[in-house]
Design a protein around this motif. Structure first.
Motif, PDB file in Angstrom:
ATOM      1  N   SER A  38       0.858  -1.180   0.000  1.00 46.14           N
ATOM      2  CA  SER A  38       0.000   0.000   0.000  1.00 46.14           C
ATOM      3  C   SER A  38       0.895   1.231   0.000  1.00 46.14           C
ATOM      4  O   SER A  38       1.868   1.299   0.757  1.00 46.14           O
ATOM      5  CB  SER A  38      -0.903  -0.010   1.235  1.00 46.14           C
ATOM      6  OG  SER A  38      -1.737   1.121   1.240  1.00 46.14           O
ATOM      7  N   PHE A  39       0.585   2.175  -0.869  1.00 48.70           N
ATOM      8  CA  PHE A  39       1.320   3.435  -0.950  1.00 48.70           C
ATOM      9  C   PHE A  39       0.379   4.542  -0.502  1.00 48.70           C
ATOM     10  O   PHE A  39      -0.702   4.699  -1.066  1.00 48.70           O
ATOM     11  CB  PHE A  39       1.790   3.701  -2.386  1.00 48.70           C
ATOM     12  CG  PHE A  39       2.751   2.672  -2.895  1.00 48.70           C
ATOM     13  CD1 PHE A  39       4.115   2.823  -2.697  1.00 48.70           C
ATOM     14  CD2 PHE A  39       2.293   1.553  -3.579  1.00 48.70           C
ATOM     15  CE1 PHE A  39       5.007   1.870  -3.161  1.00 48.70           C
ATOM     16  CE2 PHE A  39       3.173   0.600  -4.045  1.00 48.70           C
ATOM     17  CZ  PHE A  39       4.538   0.749  -3.839  1.00 48.70           C
ATOM     18  N   ARG A  40       0.800   5.290   0.487  1.00 49.12           N
ATOM     19  CA  ARG A  40      -0.004   6.398   0.995  1.00 49.12           C
ATOM     20  C   ARG A  40       0.767   7.681   0.744  1.00 49.12           C
ATOM     21  O   ARG A  40       1.831   7.892   1.319  1.00 49.12           O
ATOM     22  CB  ARG A  40      -0.310   6.194   2.464  1.00 49.12           C
ATOM     23  CG  ARG A  40      -1.178   4.955   2.650  1.00 49.12           C
ATOM     24  CD  ARG A  40      -1.575   4.709   4.073  1.00 49.12           C
ATOM     25  NE  ARG A  40      -2.513   3.607   4.113  1.00 49.12           N
ATOM     26  CZ  ARG A  40      -3.833   3.752   4.024  1.00 49.12           C
ATOM     27  NH1 ARG A  40      -4.360   4.935   3.893  1.00 49.12           N
ATOM     28  NH2 ARG A  40      -4.619   2.694   4.064  1.00 49.12           N
ATOM     29  N   TYR A  41       0.213   8.485  -0.142  1.00 50.37           N
ATOM     30  CA  TYR A  41       0.874   9.706  -0.583  1.00 50.37           C
ATOM     31  C   TYR A  41       0.212  10.936   0.022  1.00 50.37           C
ATOM     32  O   TYR A  41      -0.976  10.928   0.336  1.00 50.37           O
ATOM     33  CB  TYR A  41       0.813   9.821  -2.116  1.00 50.37           C
ATOM     34  CG  TYR A  41       1.465   8.665  -2.830  1.00 50.37           C
ATOM     35  CD1 TYR A  41       2.839   8.493  -2.794  1.00 50.37           C
ATOM     36  CD2 TYR A  41       0.711   7.745  -3.550  1.00 50.37           C
ATOM     37  CE1 TYR A  41       3.449   7.435  -3.458  1.00 50.37           C
ATOM     38  CE2 TYR A  41       1.306   6.691  -4.219  1.00 50.37           C
ATOM     39  CZ  TYR A  41       2.670   6.543  -4.165  1.00 50.37           C
ATOM     40  OH  TYR A  41       3.264   5.496  -4.819  1.00 50.37           O
ATOM     41  N   THR A  42       1.008  11.980   0.134  1.00 50.36           N
ATOM     42  CA  THR A  42       0.494  13.297   0.504  1.00 50.36           C
ATOM     43  C   THR A  42       0.868  14.269  -0.605  1.00 50.36           C
ATOM     44  O   THR A  42       1.779  14.008  -1.391  1.00 50.36           O
ATOM     45  CB  THR A  42       1.092  13.790   1.843  1.00 50.36           C
ATOM     46  OG1 THR A  42       2.520  13.834   1.734  1.00 50.36           O
ATOM     47  CG2 THR A  42       0.693  12.876   2.998  1.00 50.36           C
ATOM     48  N   GLU A  43       0.148  15.366  -0.637  1.00 52.99           N
ATOM     49  CA  GLU A  43       0.410  16.471  -1.581  1.00 52.99           C
ATOM     50  C   GLU A  43       0.408  16.029  -3.033  1.00 52.99           C
ATOM     51  O   GLU A  43       1.445  16.174  -3.705  1.00 52.99           O
ATOM     52  CB  GLU A  43       1.725  17.177  -1.218  1.00 52.99           C
ATOM     53  CG  GLU A  43       1.707  17.781   0.164  1.00 52.99           C
ATOM     54  CD  GLU A  43       3.036  18.407   0.560  1.00 52.99           C
ATOM     55  OE1 GLU A  43       3.797  18.858  -0.325  1.00 52.99           O
ATOM     56  OE2 GLU A  43       3.321  18.443   1.759  1.00 52.99           O
ATOM     57  N   PRO A  44      -0.670  15.511  -3.574  1.00 53.12           N
ATOM     58  CA  PRO A  44      -2.000  15.360  -2.996  1.00 53.12           C
ATOM     59  C   PRO A  44      -2.161  14.039  -2.244  1.00 53.12           C
ATOM     60  O   PRO A  44      -1.395  13.094  -2.461  1.00 53.12           O
ATOM     61  CB  PRO A  44      -2.914  15.367  -4.221  1.00 53.12           C
ATOM     62  CG  PRO A  44      -2.084  14.722  -5.285  1.00 53.12           C
ATOM     63  CD  PRO A  44      -0.664  15.178  -5.007  1.00 53.12           C
ATOM     64  N   ASP A  45      -3.170  13.997  -1.391  1.00 47.40           N
ATOM     65  CA  ASP A  45      -3.475  12.759  -0.684  1.00 47.40           C
ATOM     66  C   ASP A  45      -3.963  11.719  -1.675  1.00 47.40           C
ATOM     67  O   ASP A  45      -4.836  11.997  -2.509  1.00 47.40           O
ATOM     68  CB  ASP A  45      -4.556  12.988   0.376  1.00 47.40           C
ATOM     69  CG  ASP A  45      -4.058  13.839   1.533  1.00 47.40           C
ATOM     70  OD1 ASP A  45      -2.827  13.999   1.678  1.00 47.40           O
ATOM     71  OD2 ASP A  45      -4.901  14.328   2.304  1.00 47.40           O
ATOM     72  N   ALA A  46      -3.372  10.545  -1.614  1.00 45.79           N
ATOM     73  CA  ALA A  46      -3.750   9.456  -2.504  1.00 45.79           C
ATOM     74  C   ALA A  46      -3.332   8.139  -1.867  1.00 45.79           C
ATOM     75  O   ALA A  46      -2.335   8.081  -1.155  1.00 45.79           O
ATOM     76  CB  ALA A  46      -3.075   9.614  -3.865  1.00 45.79           C
ATOM     77  N   VAL A  47      -4.110   7.110  -2.142  1.00 40.52           N
ATOM     78  CA  VAL A  47      -3.788   5.766  -1.673  1.00 40.52           C
ATOM     79  C   VAL A  47      -3.846   4.829  -2.869  1.00 40.52           C
ATOM     80  O   VAL A  47      -4.842   4.793  -3.596  1.00 40.52           O
ATOM     81  CB  VAL A  47      -4.784   5.281  -0.590  1.00 40.52           C
ATOM     82  CG1 VAL A  47      -4.460   3.846  -0.174  1.00 40.52           C
ATOM     83  CG2 VAL A  47      -4.770   6.207   0.618  1.00 40.52           C
ATOM     84  N   LEU A  48      -2.760   4.098  -3.073  1.00 44.12           N
ATOM     85  CA  LEU A  48      -2.702   3.047  -4.090  1.00 44.12           C
ATOM     86  C   LEU A  48      -2.275   1.761  -3.397  1.00 44.12           C
ATOM     87  O   LEU A  48      -1.364   1.780  -2.559  1.00 44.12           O
ATOM     88  CB  LEU A  48      -1.682   3.361  -5.177  1.00 44.12           C
ATOM     89  CG  LEU A  48      -1.934   4.545  -6.078  1.00 44.12           C
ATOM     90  CD1 LEU A  48      -0.774   4.710  -7.061  1.00 44.12           C
ATOM     91  CD2 LEU A  48      -3.237   4.397  -6.825  1.00 44.12           C
ATOM     92  N   THR A  49      -2.914   0.677  -3.730  1.00 43.31           N
ATOM     93  CA  THR A  49      -2.502  -0.626  -3.218  1.00 43.31           C
ATOM     94  C   THR A  49      -2.194  -1.504  -4.415  1.00 43.31           C
ATOM     95  O   THR A  49      -3.016  -1.622  -5.331  1.00 43.31           O
ATOM     96  CB  THR A  49      -3.597  -1.254  -2.335  1.00 43.31           C
ATOM     97  OG1 THR A  49      -3.873  -0.353  -1.252  1.00 43.31           O
ATOM     98  CG2 THR A  49      -3.146  -2.586  -1.775  1.00 43.31           C
ATOM     99  N   VAL A  50      -1.013  -2.089  -4.392  1.00 40.13           N
ATOM    100  CA  VAL A  50      -0.562  -2.916  -5.507  1.00 40.13           C
ATOM    101  C   VAL A  50      -0.450  -4.355  -5.022  1.00 40.13           C
ATOM    102  O   VAL A  50       0.319  -4.655  -4.110  1.00 40.13           O
ATOM    103  CB  VAL A  50       0.793  -2.417  -6.053  1.00 40.13           C
ATOM    104  CG1 VAL A  50       1.239  -3.270  -7.229  1.00 40.13           C
ATOM    105  CG2 VAL A  50       0.702  -0.949  -6.447  1.00 40.13           C
ATOM    106  N   ASP A  51      -1.246  -5.215  -5.625  1.00 41.22           N
ATOM    107  CA  ASP A  51      -1.244  -6.647  -5.335  1.00 41.22           C
ATOM    108  C   ASP A  51      -0.400  -7.307  -6.423  1.00 41.22           C
ATOM    109  O   ASP A  51      -0.869  -7.536  -7.541  1.00 41.22           O
ATOM    110  CB  ASP A  51      -2.683  -7.160  -5.342  1.00 41.22           C
ATOM    111  CG  ASP A  51      -2.784  -8.644  -5.025  1.00 41.22           C
ATOM    112  OD1 ASP A  51      -1.773  -9.375  -5.149  1.00 41.22           O
ATOM    113  OD2 ASP A  51      -3.903  -9.081  -4.676  1.00 41.22           O
ATOM    114  N   MET A  52       0.864  -7.543  -6.094  1.00 44.38           N
ATOM    115  CA  MET A  52       1.807  -8.069  -7.084  1.00 44.38           C
ATOM    116  C   MET A  52       1.383  -9.448  -7.597  1.00 44.38           C
ATOM    117  O   MET A  52       1.451  -9.716  -8.788  1.00 44.38           O
ATOM    118  CB  MET A  52       3.216  -8.186  -6.490  1.00 44.38           C
ATOM    119  CG  MET A  52       3.747  -6.953  -5.825  1.00 44.38           C
ATOM    120  SD  MET A  52       4.291  -5.698  -6.958  1.00 44.38           S
ATOM    121  CE  MET A  52       4.785  -4.438  -5.800  1.00 44.38           C
ATOM    122  N   GLY A  53       0.941 -10.306  -6.683  1.00 45.26           N
ATOM    123  CA  GLY A  53       0.588 -11.674  -7.052  1.00 45.26           C
ATOM    124  C   GLY A  53      -0.571 -11.755  -8.023  1.00 45.26           C
ATOM    125  O   GLY A  53      -0.618 -12.645  -8.879  1.00 45.26           O
TER     126      GLY A  53
END
Length: 136
Positions: A38-53
């Motif tokens: 899970s990647f939680r970014y700021t400026e701007p706020d964003a959430v990405l979750t990467v399921d590699m499998g």
């Protein structure tokens, strides 16, 4: 300039993972890790979750996906990383990136990412986003 919103973060940063999954070498290698990050970014706020499998990139909060690691950083830092301008171990040591969970597995993935730097900059150039290109 930076990303306008979460959708742009998903388009470009999420897009790099979608490209990796299509690559005949990287796709299977990423799948074999079985990692969910899970990647939680700021400026701007964003959430990405990467399921590699499962070769999936999810945008936004997810209750149905359990990450093995979560990375926190400014979206600007992620943008620079995907252009080869950020050394991940140094960024972690300096507190620009924080990680919860399986740090060792993430660091093993870092060399794979370098194979996608030109793909990412190509995406930005193709879309006329010179404002997001960084000097290395």
């Amino acid at each position: 300039m930076s990303f306008k919103d979460e959708d742009e973060v998903a388009r470009y940063i999420g897009g790099i993972f979608q490209e990796a999954f299509k690559d005949e070498e990287l796709g299977p290698t990423l799948a074999d890790t079985g990692l969910v990050v899970s990647f939680r970014y700021t400026e701007p706020d964003a959430v990405l979750t990467v399921d590699m499998g499962n070769h999936q990139v999810y945008q936004g909060e997810r209750d149905d996906v359990d990450p093995s690691a979560t990375m926190y950083m400014k979206a600007e830092t992620a943008n620079a990383y995907w252009q080869g301008a950020v050394n991940l171990p140094f960024a972690i040591a300096r507190g620009k990136v924080t990680v919860e969970g399986n740090v060792a597995s993430l660091l093993k993935l870092a060399p794979l990412g370098s194979k996608l730097f030109s793909v990412y900059t190509g995406m930005l150039e193709r879309d006329g986003r010179q404002d997001l290109l960084v000097d290395k």
